[in-house]
Design a protein around this motif. Sequence first.
Motif, PDB file in Angstrom:
ATOM      1  N   VAL A 105      46.037  30.117  31.701  1.00  0.00           N
ATOM      2  CA  VAL A 105      46.313  31.474  31.215  1.00  0.00           C
ATOM      3  C   VAL A 105      45.148  32.408  31.535  1.00  0.00           C
ATOM      4  CG1 VAL A 105      47.819  30.723  29.338  1.00  0.00           C
ATOM      5  CG2 VAL A 105      45.379  30.981  28.914  1.00  0.00           C
ATOM      6  N   GLY A 106      45.417  33.700  31.411  1.00  0.00           N
ATOM      7  CA  GLY A 106      44.403  34.719  31.645  1.00  0.00           C
ATOM      8  C   GLY A 106      45.065  36.041  31.957  1.00  0.00           C
ATOM      9  N   GLU A 107      44.268  37.095  31.982  1.00  0.00           N
ATOM     10  CA  GLU A 107      44.796  38.431  32.286  1.00  0.00           C
ATOM     11  C   GLU A 107      45.279  38.510  33.731  1.00  0.00           C
ATOM     12  OE1 GLU A 107      42.095  41.630  30.027  1.00  0.00           O
ATOM     13  OE2 GLU A 107      40.938  40.034  30.919  1.00  0.00           O
ATOM     14  N   SER A 108      46.059  39.535  34.028  1.00  0.00           N
ATOM     15  CA  SER A 108      46.477  39.775  35.414  1.00  0.00           C
ATOM     16  C   SER A 108      45.243  39.960  36.286  1.00  0.00           C
ATOM     17  CB  SER A 108      47.340  41.037  35.492  1.00  0.00           C
ATOM     18  OG  SER A 108      48.544  40.838  34.789  1.00  0.00           O
ATOM     19  N   GLY A 109      45.259  39.303  37.453  1.00  0.00           N
ATOM     20  CA  GLY A 109      44.137  39.435  38.383  1.00  0.00           C
ATOM     21  C   GLY A 109      43.010  38.454  38.150  1.00  0.00           C
ATOM     22  N   CYS A 110      43.195  37.484  37.219  1.00  0.00           N
ATOM     23  CA  CYS A 110      42.101  36.543  36.942  1.00  0.00           C
ATOM     24  C   CYS A 110      42.052  35.391  37.954  1.00  0.00           C
ATOM     25  CB  CYS A 110      42.214  35.978  35.525  1.00  0.00           C
ATOM     26  SG  CYS A 110      43.554  34.791  35.306  1.00  0.00           S
ATOM     27  N   GLY A 111      43.094  35.266  38.795  1.00  0.00           N
ATOM     28  CA  GLY A 111      43.067  34.244  39.841  1.00  0.00           C
ATOM     29  C   GLY A 111      43.931  33.031  39.579  1.00  0.00           C
ATOM     30  N   TYR A 116      39.033  33.565  33.683  1.00  0.00           N
ATOM     31  CA  TYR A 116      38.580  34.963  33.645  1.00  0.00           C
ATOM     32  C   TYR A 116      37.835  35.267  34.939  1.00  0.00           C
ATOM     33  CZ  TYR A 116      36.427  39.329  32.136  1.00  0.00           C
ATOM     34  OH  TYR A 116      36.043  40.644  32.042  1.00  0.00           O
ATOM     35  N   LEU A 117      38.310  36.256  35.670  1.00  0.00           N
ATOM     36  CA  LEU A 117      37.673  36.732  36.896  1.00  0.00           C
ATOM     37  C   LEU A 117      37.342  35.587  37.873  1.00  0.00           C
ATOM     38  CD1 LEU A 117      37.048  39.729  37.604  1.00  0.00           C
ATOM     39  CD2 LEU A 117      34.650  39.176  37.272  1.00  0.00           C
ATOM     40  N   GLY A 118      38.360  34.750  38.123  1.00  0.00           N
ATOM     41  CA  GLY A 118      38.214  33.702  39.135  1.00  0.00           C
ATOM     42  C   GLY A 118      37.542  32.430  38.669  1.00  0.00           C
ATOM     43  N   LYS A 119      37.125  32.380  37.405  1.00  0.00           N
ATOM     44  CA  LYS A 119      36.438  31.183  36.897  1.00  0.00           C
ATOM     45  C   LYS A 119      37.159  30.622  35.667  1.00  0.00           C
ATOM     46  CE  LYS A 119      31.703  32.307  38.350  1.00  0.00           C
ATOM     47  NZ  LYS A 119      31.206  31.041  38.866  1.00  0.00           N
ATOM     48  N   MET A 120      36.943  29.340  35.407  1.00  0.00           N
ATOM     49  CA  MET A 120      37.494  28.716  34.213  1.00  0.00           C
ATOM     50  C   MET A 120      36.523  28.949  33.056  1.00  0.00           C
ATOM     51  SD  MET A 120      40.329  27.007  33.555  1.00  0.00           S
ATOM     52  CE  MET A 120      40.903  25.936  34.863  1.00  0.00           C
ATOM     53  N   ALA A 121      37.000  29.609  31.995  1.00  0.00           N
ATOM     54  CA  ALA A 121      36.140  29.914  30.843  1.00  0.00           C
ATOM     55  C   ALA A 121      36.194  28.805  29.799  1.00  0.00           C
ATOM     56  CB  ALA A 121      36.562  31.237  30.215  1.00  0.00           C
ATOM     57  N   GLU A 133      36.054  45.805  24.809  1.00  0.00           N
ATOM     58  CA  GLU A 133      35.687  47.099  25.372  1.00  0.00           C
ATOM     59  C   GLU A 133      35.726  47.034  26.905  1.00  0.00           C
ATOM     60  OE1 GLU A 133      34.920  49.804  23.496  1.00  0.00           O
ATOM     61  OE2 GLU A 133      35.364  48.626  21.702  1.00  0.00           O
ATOM     62  N   GLY A 134      36.054  48.138  27.539  1.00  0.00           N
ATOM     63  CA  GLY A 134      35.976  48.226  29.006  1.00  0.00           C
ATOM     64  C   GLY A 134      37.101  47.507  29.727  1.00  0.00           C
ATOM     65  N   ASP A 135      37.009  47.517  31.053  1.00  0.00           N
ATOM     66  CA  ASP A 135      38.021  46.903  31.906  1.00  0.00           C
ATOM     67  C   ASP A 135      37.466  45.651  32.568  1.00  0.00           C
ATOM     68  OD1 ASP A 135      39.932  48.941  31.484  1.00  0.00           O
ATOM     69  OD2 ASP A 135      38.854  50.236  32.896  1.00  0.00           O
ATOM     70  N   VAL A 136      38.390  44.864  33.138  1.00  0.00           N
ATOM     71  CA  VAL A 136      37.978  43.675  33.893  1.00  0.00           C
ATOM     72  C   VAL A 136      37.194  44.148  35.120  1.00  0.00           C
ATOM     73  CG1 VAL A 136      38.778  41.601  35.101  1.00  0.00           C
ATOM     74  CG2 VAL A 136      40.061  42.471  33.151  1.00  0.00           C
ATOM     75  N   PRO A 137      35.992  43.599  35.365  1.00  0.00           N
ATOM     76  CA  PRO A 137      35.232  44.006  36.564  1.00  0.00           C
ATOM     77  C   PRO A 137      35.977  43.653  37.847  1.00  0.00           C
ATOM     78  CG  PRO A 137      33.869  42.729  35.040  1.00  0.00           C
ATOM     79  CD  PRO A 137      35.278  42.612  34.567  1.00  0.00           C
ATOM     80  N   SER A 138      35.585  44.291  38.938  1.00  0.00           N
ATOM     81  CA  SER A 138      36.232  44.026  40.222  1.00  0.00           C
ATOM     82  C   SER A 138      35.807  42.664  40.767  1.00  0.00           C
ATOM     83  CB  SER A 138      35.850  45.112  41.226  1.00  0.00           C
ATOM     84  OG  SER A 138      36.229  44.715  42.525  1.00  0.00           O
ATOM     85  N   PRO A 139      36.764  41.841  41.225  1.00  0.00           N
ATOM     86  CA  PRO A 139      36.392  40.549  41.806  1.00  0.00           C
ATOM     87  C   PRO A 139      35.655  40.686  43.142  1.00  0.00           C
ATOM     88  CG  PRO A 139      38.778  40.889  41.933  1.00  0.00           C
ATOM     89  CD  PRO A 139      38.219  42.010  41.127  1.00  0.00           C
ATOM     90  N   SER A 140      35.681  41.893  43.722  1.00  0.00           N
ATOM     91  CA  SER A 140      34.913  42.110  44.955  1.00  0.00           C
ATOM     92  C   SER A 140      33.455  42.447  44.649  1.00  0.00           C
ATOM     93  CB  SER A 140      35.541  43.230  45.797  1.00  0.00           C
ATOM     94  OG  SER A 140      35.532  44.442  45.076  1.00  0.00           O
ATOM     95  N   ASN A 141      33.173  42.779  43.390  1.00  0.00           N
ATOM     96  CA  ASN A 141      31.804  43.077  42.981  1.00  0.00           C
ATOM     97  C   ASN A 141      31.587  42.575  41.551  1.00  0.00           C
ATOM     98  OD1 ASN A 141      29.209  44.144  43.001  1.00  0.00           O
ATOM     99  ND2 ASN A 141      29.883  46.153  42.284  1.00  0.00           N
ATOM    100  N   PRO A 142      31.638  41.239  41.359  1.00  0.00           N
ATOM    101  CA  PRO A 142      31.516  40.696  39.999  1.00  0.00           C
ATOM    102  C   PRO A 142      30.114  40.922  39.439  1.00  0.00           C
ATOM    103  CG  PRO A 142      31.510  38.920  41.623  1.00  0.00           C
ATOM    104  CD  PRO A 142      31.776  40.183  42.371  1.00  0.00           C
TER     105      PRO A 142
END
Length: 324
Positions: A48-54, A230-235, A274-283
Amino acid sequence: MPTPLLEVKGLKKYFPVTGGIFSRKVGEVKAVNDVSFEVYEGEVLGIVGESGCGKSTTGKALLRLIEPTEGEVIFNGENITKLDREAMRLKRRDMQIIFQDPYASLNPRHKVEKILSEPLLIHGIGDKEERKRKVREILEIVGLPGEHASRYPHQFSGGQRQRIGIARALIVNPKLIVCDEPVSALDVSIQSQILNLMEDLQGQFGLTYLFIAHDLSVVKHISHRIGVMYLGKMAELAPNEDLYSNPLHPYTKSLLSAVPNPDPDLKTDRVILEGDVPSPSNPPSGCAFHTRCPECMDICKEVDPEFKEFSDNHFVACHLFNDK
């Protein structure tokens, strides 16, 4: 411990970012960034994870529908990232996928019989009559009349189309099925029917599922263990009950606090990030979650936490638990 059916080690998938007149590579999107996990025979591992987490990219990369950038995928004791095209084609009989969108994943020009018999044809299973019989059998198994084989996909509802998608994955009798958000495009009333069908089929055929979803209540219903990305990694990765009763990672806690509770009198503490998910092109440097984490420490901004076992079969990547 039994030998895992599927072992994913350090899986990475980077997509190049191009720019300029000559479309030179100017960066890369780290869609999946060093993910490792195991799936045991007969279990359901939820991711599971947000959209775009990989999560969907992970599922497709381990089937080599998209080629991994790095890492190993060991299926049934064999490293499939080293296989050539023909060997991989043969291996796909044991590894199938159910796609997210039942409208886009079925060829509108082909009748259901052709769609379902194609995997049998590719793998050289049976003659024409036997394939016809198998198509009708598998339709009955997924809850559709056998005579519907002569219809086109547009003549079915979304739930019925997803049943056809399940039948297509099931017809070659695979060992592992990657379920890429198989119910997210369906009405809520149909979702439970499809989930119950998938549970019944798992018991009937002894299947192993990698179940990808963004709805934590859906994953809880069907999974034995759950991994949070989260953002391409397993949390975090833990057994079902353990994750819901004792979430460790701040991101997991925030996801669980967002799950609606049917009891109107029960007050829950909602964790708003707070805030948005950072860009996976610039984590961000250090822990990818530190820009939104309510418990962020100085070390989180500089050092990427190690993904390791905190308690029995409960893994987490968080500096809060690194010294325990």
